[in-house]
Design a protein around this motif. Structure first.
Motif, short mmCIF file in Angstrom:
data_model
loop_
_atom_site.label_atom_id
_atom_site.label_comp_id
_atom_site.label_asym_id
_atom_site.label_seq_id
_atom_site.Cartn_x
_atom_site.Cartn_y
_atom_site.Cartn_z
N LEU A 26 2.21 6.70 -6.83
CA LEU A 26 1.09 7.51 -7.32
C LEU A 26 1.25 8.98 -6.95
O LEU A 26 1.02 9.86 -7.79
N VAL A 27 1.64 9.26 -5.73
CA VAL A 27 1.85 10.64 -5.31
C VAL A 27 2.96 11.28 -6.14
O VAL A 27 2.84 12.44 -6.57
N SER A 28 4.02 10.55 -6.41
CA SER A 28 5.10 11.08 -7.25
C SER A 28 4.58 11.40 -8.65
O SER A 28 4.92 12.45 -9.21
N VAL A 73 0.85 -1.20 0.00
CA VAL A 73 0.00 0.00 0.00
C VAL A 73 0.88 1.25 0.00
O VAL A 73 0.68 2.17 -0.80
N LEU A 74 1.87 1.27 0.86
CA LEU A 74 2.75 2.44 0.98
C LEU A 74 3.60 2.64 -0.28
O LEU A 74 3.79 3.77 -0.73
N GLN A 75 4.07 1.54 -0.87
CA GLN A 75 4.87 1.65 -2.09
C GLN A 75 4.02 2.17 -3.25
O GLN A 75 4.44 3.07 -3.98
N LEU A 76 2.83 1.63 -3.40
CA LEU A 76 1.93 2.09 -4.46
C LEU A 76 1.57 3.56 -4.24
O LEU A 76 1.59 4.36 -5.18
N ASP A 95 -1.87 12.37 -0.85
CA ASP A 95 -1.29 12.36 0.47
C ASP A 95 -1.17 10.92 0.93
O ASP A 95 -1.17 10.00 0.13
N SER A 96 -1.15 10.73 2.21
CA SER A 96 -0.99 9.40 2.78
C SER A 96 -2.31 8.64 2.78
O SER A 96 -3.38 9.24 2.77
N PRO A 97 -2.23 7.31 2.82
CA PRO A 97 -3.45 6.50 2.93
C PRO A 97 -4.26 6.86 4.18
O PRO A 97 -5.48 6.87 4.15
N GLU A 98 -3.58 7.21 5.26
CA GLU A 98 -4.28 7.56 6.51
C GLU A 98 -5.07 8.86 6.35
O GLU A 98 -6.20 8.96 6.83
N LYS A 99 -4.48 9.84 5.69
CA LYS A 99 -5.19 11.11 5.49
C LYS A 99 -6.37 10.91 4.54
O LYS A 99 -7.42 11.52 4.71
#
Length: 103
Positions: free
Chosen positions: A44-46, A37-40, A67-71
């Motif tokens: 995507l954000v980049s 999840v974090l790598q994807l 932004d982050s998945p948490e946000k």
């Protein structure tokens, strides 16, 4: 979204206090491993923060965010609470209207 020439805002239309937006997202199944999840998300954000992508979306009247998945999860919770209340109120109003209790 940017303002469209010749259009009225919601307040000018008698609907003060209304705030709405449209968004797109990529969602994954809950069992997706967190490192994936974090790598994807990082990729995507980049991609959406490149000048080319921002320029293309701005030309269409859109704003880019990422932004982050948490946000994003917090954003979805807030949107669900906001729109869920409206939907519940509309359902109650419609039921009353169907019974003849509402205009």
């Amino acid at each position: 979204m940017r303002e469209q020439a010749g259009s009225r805002c919601t307040a000018e239309s008698g609907l003060g206090g209304v705030e709405a937006s449209a968004f797109g997202a990529i969602r994954l199944v809950a069992a997706t491993p967190q490192p994936l999840v974090l790598q994807l998300n990082q990729h995507l954000v980049s991609a959406i923060n490149t000048p080319e992508f921002k320029e293309q979306t701005a030309a269409n009247g859109s704003e880019v965010g990422g932004d982050s998945p948490e946000k994003f999860a917090a954003f979805l919770r807030a949107e669900s609470a906001k729109w869920g209340k409206l939907i519940k109120n509309m359902k109650t109003w419609r039921q009353g209207r169907d019974r003849g209790d509402a205009p």
